[in-house]
Design an enzyme around this catalytic site. Structure first.
Site, short mmCIF file in Angstrom:
data_model
loop_
_atom_site.label_atom_id
_atom_site.label_comp_id
_atom_site.label_asym_id
_atom_site.label_seq_id
_atom_site.Cartn_x
_atom_site.Cartn_y
_atom_site.Cartn_z
N CYS A 286 0.93 -1.28 0.01
CA CYS A 286 0.23 -0.05 0.23
C CYS A 286 0.88 1.28 -0.19
O CYS A 286 0.45 2.30 0.16
CB CYS A 286 -1.05 0.03 1.26
SG CYS A 286 -1.97 -1.43 1.13
N HIS A 439 -2.10 7.28 6.82
CA HIS A 439 -2.46 6.21 6.29
C HIS A 439 -4.15 5.96 6.51
O HIS A 439 -4.73 5.69 5.67
CB HIS A 439 -1.53 5.18 6.50
CG HIS A 439 -2.00 3.61 5.87
ND1 HIS A 439 -1.84 3.84 4.52
CD2 HIS A 439 -2.47 2.50 6.46
CE1 HIS A 439 -2.03 2.48 4.13
NE2 HIS A 439 -2.56 1.77 5.29
N HIS A 477 -9.70 2.62 0.38
CA HIS A 477 -8.45 2.48 0.39
C HIS A 477 -8.02 1.82 -1.10
O HIS A 477 -8.42 0.65 -1.27
CB HIS A 477 -7.85 1.44 1.50
CG HIS A 477 -6.36 1.12 1.55
ND1 HIS A 477 -5.32 1.62 0.61
CD2 HIS A 477 -5.89 0.44 2.61
CE1 HIS A 477 -4.61 1.27 0.95
NE2 HIS A 477 -4.61 0.38 2.17
#
Length: 639
Positions: A286, A439, A477
């Site tokens: 990620c 994040h 996400h």
């Protein structure tokens, strides 16, 4: 001792892409996030642009028009009639049936057929017989190419079935927007469609013709740094490749090569830029965007690269990928959300709740690209500078008990990033005029561990009330492009002064470390105290931690003034006006649906017979400058 030569600064001169909030260039996706805080005109322009993307209204050359009767529409009318549909069809929402039916997702159920004590008899087409025919099958020819099969044993079959998906929300492109319709995308996987339109949007957003940029540097001084994590897993990529035998189909010639995770870079080189320069496809789970960004920044600082296209494109909204993350317990399922809320129903738009009471992340699709130049080239071409990336730090976690668990590497990256930015902008700016783009994945573990890192770093650098934002609350996400969404949102914050609040959260969870942090739940107005630096933080499975420092444009201008002087900067400011006018023209066209997507298929091929080479240079047809072969020995102290 001689002073080391100064590093070249990586300045951001263009940015673009598409995600659940819309088009990234000209800050439109950012504006969708803070739409409640926008002035009326900008709010209405954002709604109108999205309405065109979504096919709710049409356009002619000069105005918006109603689809049913071609009557002109004012911005007031668009907001009144279509505003609700625009807001409902953007950001995180229930997965739409254009992907698959979350209430009846297709799968195959295994079953064993028998006829009790009697042989099992059935008819079928001869051409559908398995190859070879099983030994225990007795086959009798019938008419019209059919056969009768008799089995003394049972028969195992796969039956088409449908089942409920526990995960029902995702960050999807605006409803009705088809990325493949913007260019000739026949047989392209969706992630590569996103790569083409996202990178094209970024290149167009620079406001300088690409040929002008390419002619200003040597061909090998251009770099493309892009990738994705999940590769291309739909029917036109690896998904179709891996499923073809089980489905009784055939593998196509395109599924294997187009499935590769390097394709978001390769397509940019081959079909948008026609570049022969450096190419890289770095994957760091990620944190992949920041991994690619770091490579570009380091190459620009060293002088190996002068222009860089950095980005990622991901299209993971498939039943298989969702099954994978859901089985890990990583995604927010409907049942977990109901239990969390103590309710019989849940709001599909509030599945992503960074730093609140949450139960998992929300998967999303997106394409985000930025265009970087070294500071000297940006001034030479009159490029508009939206900010600069000073440093990107990457550190692993050491030994791990679980590959998906967080670890100590993120302490290192955050501390390094803040310390490096402090060396540039000073203590006061770090304490008073900085913030963090977290994040913020919306998992219980993340809210504790990431907030603890931020709180501890804030204590070390004497920061109080450090603003922390999390764009995943809006767009979900998107895996590899996630930090690109953080970066482009940060450019919007620099321009508009509004930090998007974490609006899907009613309150910050009790276990979040927040002594020195500020988690705005509504848009935070920083126009009276503009931010100088924003830190982008990313955490990926496997210990892929990365943190970047992004410097505000007003600070970059001061830095450039010290390096180049007032006279040179005045000349640059005058030249920049032409660039800004070109950017405004592109934005005006894109708002009306004319994205001018760049896609050169089979055009401008290099005639290799015309390549001119000697022992000092290589000259390619169609390129203004030669590639230099006059290397010096980098290791002359060892010879």
């Amino acid at each position: 001792m001689s002073r080391p030569s100064p590093s070249r600064l990586s300045v951001i001169v263009g940015f673009g892409g598409f995600n659940a909030a819309g088009r990234a260039s000209a800050h439109h996706a950012y504006r969708r996030m803070i739409i409640e805080s926008l002035p009326i005109k900008e709010r209405q322009e954002t709604i109108a642009g999205l309405a065109v993307m979504m096919g709710l209204i049409d356009v002619d050359e000069s105005q918006y028009i109603r689809i049913e009767n071609d009557q002109p529409l004012t911005l007031d009318e668009i907001e009144s009639e279509f505003g609700a549909a625009v807001l409902d069809g953007t950001l995180i929402r229930r997965i739409e049936k254009t992907f698959f039916d979350v209430d009846a997702a297709h799968w195959q159920k295994s079953a064993v057929l028998s006829s009790g004590s009697q042989p099992l008899v059935f008819e079928m087409s001869r051409r559908d017989l398995p190859e070879p025919v099983p030994q225990h099958w007795e086959v009798e020819e019938l008419e019209a190419g059919r056969v009768k099969v008799t089995l003394a044993d049972n028969l195992t079959v796969k039956l088409d079935s449908y089942r409920d998906m526990p995960v029902k929300s995702a960050g999807q492109l605006p409803r009705g927007f088809d990325p493949g319709a913007l260019y000739n995308s026949h047989f392209h996987p969706r992630a590569l469609q996103l790569a083409v339109i996202g990178a094209s949007d970024a290149v167009r957003s620079v406001g300088i013709d690409w040929l002008t940029i390419a002619n200003a540097v040597k061909p090998d001084e251009i770099g493309v740094y892009a990738s994705n994590v999940m590769s291309q897993m739909d029917e036109n990529g690896f998904g179709g490749l891996l499923q073809s035998r089980l489905k009784g189909g055939r593998v196509s010639t395109k599924q294997c090569p187009l499935g590769l995770s390097s394709m978001p870079a390769d397509f940019v080189n081959a079909y948008i830029l026609g570049s022969v320069g450096h190419t890289g496809a770095i994957a760091g789970a990620c944190a992949s965007f920041l991994y690619n960004l770091r490579a570009a920044v380091e190459d620009i600082a060293s002088g190996k690269c002068r222009v860089a296209i950095v980005g990622n494109a991901e299209a993971p909204i498939t039943p298989e990928i969702i099954d994978g993350y859901a089985t890990m317990g990583a995604l927010a399922s409907e049942e977990k959300l109901k239990k969390l809320d103590g309710a019989d129903a849940t709001d599909p738009r509030r599945t992503s709740r960074p730093f609140g009471d949450n139960c998992g992340f929300t998967i999303a699709e997106a394409s985000q690209y930025v265009v970087l130049m070294d500071d000297a080239l940006a001034l030479e071409l009159g490029a508009d500078i939206h900010g600069a990336v000073s440093d990107v730090f990457i550190n692993a976690d050491g030994f791990k008990k679980s590959i998906s668990a967080p670890g100590p590497g993120n302490y290192i990256t955050m501390a390094k990033a803040v310390a490096a930015a402090r060396a540039i902008v000073g203590d006061e700016a770090i304490r008073q005029r900085s913030m963090v783009q977290a994040h913020g994945s919306s998992t219980p573990q993340n809210r504790v561990t990431e907030s603890q890192i931020f709180d501890q770093v804030a204590k070390v650098f004497d920061i109080k009330q450090w603003p922390v934002s999390a764009v995943k609350a809006y767009v979900g996400h998107s895996l590899s492009p996630a930090s690109g969404e953080q970066l482009i949102t940060s450019l919007g914050i620099f321009k508009y002064g509004m930090v998007p609040g974490i609006k899907t959260v009613d309150k910050v969870a009790d276990d979040v470390f927040a002594e020195r942090l500020q988690f705005p739940l509504q848009d935070l107005d920083r126009r009276d105290q503009p931010l100088d630096v924003i830190f982008l933080n990313s955490k990926g499975f496997g210990g892929n931690n990365a943190t970047a420092g992004v410097i505000a444009p007003q600070v970059v201008e001061k830095m450039l003034s010290r390096r180049y002087g007032a006279e040179r900067m005045d000349k640059y400011f005058q030249q920049r006006e032409q660039t800004r006018a070109a950017v405004e023209a592109y934005d005006a066209a894109a708002l009306k649906g004319h994205f001018q997507t760049i896609y050169h298929f089979g055009e401008g091929l290099i005639d290799e017979s015309q390549i001119d080479m000697d022992n000092t240079s290589v000259t390619l047809p169609g390129f203004a400058r030669p590639i230099d072969l006059a290397f010096t020995n980098r290791f002359d102290d060892m010879v």
